[in-house]
Design an enzyme around this catalytic site. Structure first.
Site, PDB file in Angstrom:
ATOM      1  N   LEU A  56       0.861  -1.178   0.000  1.00  0.00           N
ATOM      2  CA  LEU A  56       0.000   0.000   0.000  1.00  0.00           C
ATOM      3  C   LEU A  56       0.896   1.226   0.000  1.00  0.00           C
ATOM      4  O   LEU A  56       1.957   1.229   0.622  1.00  0.00           O
ATOM      5  CB  LEU A  56      -0.900   0.028   1.250  1.00  0.00           C
ATOM      6  CG  LEU A  56      -1.937  -1.094   1.395  1.00  0.00           C
ATOM      7  CD1 LEU A  56      -2.675  -0.944   2.732  1.00  0.00           C
ATOM      8  CD2 LEU A  56      -2.917  -1.093   0.236  1.00  0.00           C
ATOM      9  N   ASP A  57       0.458   2.290  -0.683  1.00  0.00           N
ATOM     10  CA  ASP A  57       1.222   3.531  -0.678  1.00  0.00           C
ATOM     11  C   ASP A  57       1.398   4.031   0.751  1.00  0.00           C
ATOM     12  O   ASP A  57       0.594   3.728   1.637  1.00  0.00           O
ATOM     13  CB  ASP A  57       0.493   4.616  -1.481  1.00  0.00           C
ATOM     14  CG  ASP A  57       0.413   4.282  -2.959  1.00  0.00           C
ATOM     15  OD1 ASP A  57       1.237   3.485  -3.431  1.00  0.00           O
ATOM     16  OD2 ASP A  57      -0.490   4.831  -3.626  1.00  0.00           O
ATOM     17  N   ARG A  58       2.421   4.834   0.945  1.00  0.00           N
ATOM     18  CA  ARG A  58       2.689   5.402   2.273  1.00  0.00           C
ATOM     19  C   ARG A  58       1.433   6.013   2.888  1.00  0.00           C
ATOM     20  O   ARG A  58       1.120   5.788   4.062  1.00  0.00           O
ATOM     21  CB  ARG A  58       3.776   6.485   2.157  1.00  0.00           C
ATOM     22  CG  ARG A  58       4.064   7.211   3.460  1.00  0.00           C
ATOM     23  CD  ARG A  58       4.512   8.655   3.207  1.00  0.00           C
ATOM     24  NE  ARG A  58       5.766   8.698   2.494  1.00  0.00           N
ATOM     25  CZ  ARG A  58       6.965   8.892   3.052  1.00  0.00           C
ATOM     26  NH1 ARG A  58       7.047   9.055   4.359  1.00  0.00           N
ATOM     27  NH2 ARG A  58       8.047   8.938   2.323  1.00  0.00           N
TER      28      ARG A  58
ATOM     29  N   THR B 208      -1.742   5.581   2.100  1.00  0.00           N
ATOM     30  CA  THR B 208      -2.963   4.770   2.035  1.00  0.00           C
ATOM     31  C   THR B 208      -3.000   3.865   3.257  1.00  0.00           C
ATOM     32  O   THR B 208      -2.013   3.208   3.578  1.00  0.00           O
ATOM     33  CB  THR B 208      -2.994   3.917   0.751  1.00  0.00           C
ATOM     34  OG1 THR B 208      -3.009   4.778  -0.392  1.00  0.00           O
ATOM     35  CG2 THR B 208      -4.239   3.036   0.718  1.00  0.00           C
TER      36      THR B 208
ATOM     37  N   ARG C 158      -5.779   5.556  -7.777  1.00  0.00           N
ATOM     38  CA  ARG C 158      -5.553   7.002  -7.849  1.00  0.00           C
ATOM     39  C   ARG C 158      -5.490   7.484  -9.295  1.00  0.00           C
ATOM     40  O   ARG C 158      -6.096   8.509  -9.647  1.00  0.00           O
ATOM     41  CB  ARG C 158      -4.264   7.355  -7.110  1.00  0.00           C
ATOM     42  CG  ARG C 158      -4.301   7.001  -5.625  1.00  0.00           C
ATOM     43  CD  ARG C 158      -2.928   7.031  -4.996  1.00  0.00           C
ATOM     44  NE  ARG C 158      -2.351   8.378  -5.055  1.00  0.00           N
ATOM     45  CZ  ARG C 158      -1.083   8.651  -4.764  1.00  0.00           C
ATOM     46  NH1 ARG C 158      -0.260   7.671  -4.408  1.00  0.00           N
ATOM     47  NH2 ARG C 158      -0.636   9.890  -4.821  1.00  0.00           N
TER      48      ARG C 158
END
Length: 361
Positions: free
Chosen positions: A167-169, A171, A282
């Site tokens: 997961l993105d930082r 998110t 996104r």
């Protein structure tokens, strides 16, 4: 054992399948080179290797090219076999040196489930998944190494032990981490297959600007590297060398406010992934004109929309400092018991406060 640099290419392809943008996070200084007359017609990978000498192997150069780390003008060059022309100028982003392996750190973890094969966590926003330049410590991997001890070290690779998806930082939400090689292989295969032949299920909730016209839909648009940024993704032509098949299914759960033209000011959307590309939700939501609230990478053009909100709502929305995205659901087959496991986590406090503010509209 093969040449480590050759393994980098395979690893890069694996990471692209598993939502993990390997090379952009490793990038360091940019080196600019101009093709001399005697370089005319040489393959790009060979010419770059000759320019760099022994500092970077040819197979590593090939991996960098495929990753979009080589550009000419504003265009990324992703084909190692491309021939260079005298006078052309190329920019190569050279990876920074990296620590041999991450170190255990005593950091808090929100553990939803754990057994001998795996651990499921609710990752908070702001936590990086694995060490990379600028974030060599304080990551989820560092915390898991401390929590799991030596059982996790080296599982699936030294740099990202146990990691099968990312997961993105900024998110938040549910993630599973493997604790054995068997679990790592099984879960990696499940994520690579995106649940097409199994029971993998992933659902995210997002708060977006405006609202899609339809209550449900599918975004089928290939993703590749954004030619304007080495760390971002973009919808690209299907035939481009770095294009990756990407499909997102969305359903509008709630619309907020009115723009005075029959549309909404914002919406709560649930997204389910058929594929798992970097920044997929996104990019896809921005592609259809509804970027995530707080997403400055893909929704920069929508920043001024906050000024159109009522004063009672505006401060909360303006202060929301990340993309409004939360991985609320993850389901998969247990790699040992074959039991169907299902985990959910409610949105964190900041996203709940944002939703409550939008409810006023």
């Amino acid at each position: 054992m093969g040449d480590p640099d050759s393994e980098d290419i395979d690893r890069l392809e694996d990471l692209d399948r598993l939502e993990d943008p390997d090379l952009p996070e490793e990038m360091g200084a940019t080196k600019e080179l101009t093709v001399a007359a005697d370089g005319q017609g040489t393959r790009l990978d060979l010419w770059l290797s000759e320019q760099l000498g022994e500092a970077v192997s040819r197979s590593r150069v090939q991996a960098l090219i495929r990753a979009g780390a080589v550009t000419t003008g504003d265009t990324a060059v992703t084909e190692p076999k491309q021939r260079v022309t005298a006078g052309e100028r190329y920019a190569l982003i050279v990876p920074e040196a990296q620590p041999a392996e991450p170190l255990p750190e005593d950091l808090p973890l929100d553990i939803l489930y754990e057994d001998a094969a795996l651990v499921v966590v609710n990752k908070p926003a702001g936590l990086v998944v694995h060490p990379a330049p600028g974030n060599w410590s304080g990551t989820l991997v560092n915390a898991l190494l401390y929590h799991c001890g030596e059982t996790l070290a080296g599982i699936g690779g030294v740099r990202r032990p146990g990691i099968v998806h990312r997961l993105d930082r900024d998110t938040s939400g549910v993630m599973v981490v493997a604790k054995t090689d068997l679990a790592h292989r099984a879960l990696s295969d499940a994520f690579a297959d995106h649940g097409r032949s199994g029971d993998l299920e992933r659902a995210y909730v997002a708060l977006v600007w405006d609202a899609p016209d339809r209550w449900a839909g599918t975004i089928d648009a290939p993703l590749g590297r954004d030619p304007r940024s080495r760390t971002l993704r973009a919808v690209v032509p299907e035939g481009r060398a770095d294009a990756r098949h990407a499909v997102t299914h969305y359903q509008v759960r709630k619309r907020y406010g009115s723009d005075g033209k029959g549309g909404a000011l914002a919406a709560l959307v649930e997204c389910r992934l058929e594929t798992g590309r970097t920044h997929q939700i996104r990019v896809h939501m921005a592609h259809i004109g509804h970027p995530l609230i707080g997403d400055l990478d893909y929704g920069r053009a929508f920043r001024t929309k906050v000024n159109r909100l009522p004063e009672t709502v505006r401060p909360t929305v303006a202060a929301f400092g990340r993309q409004a995205l939360h991985a609320r659901l993850l389901a998969f087959r247990h790699p040992v018991s074959d039991e169907l496991m299902r985990f959910e986590a409610p949105p964190p406090a900041d996203m709940t406060a944002l939703t409550e503010a939008l409810d006023i509209l």
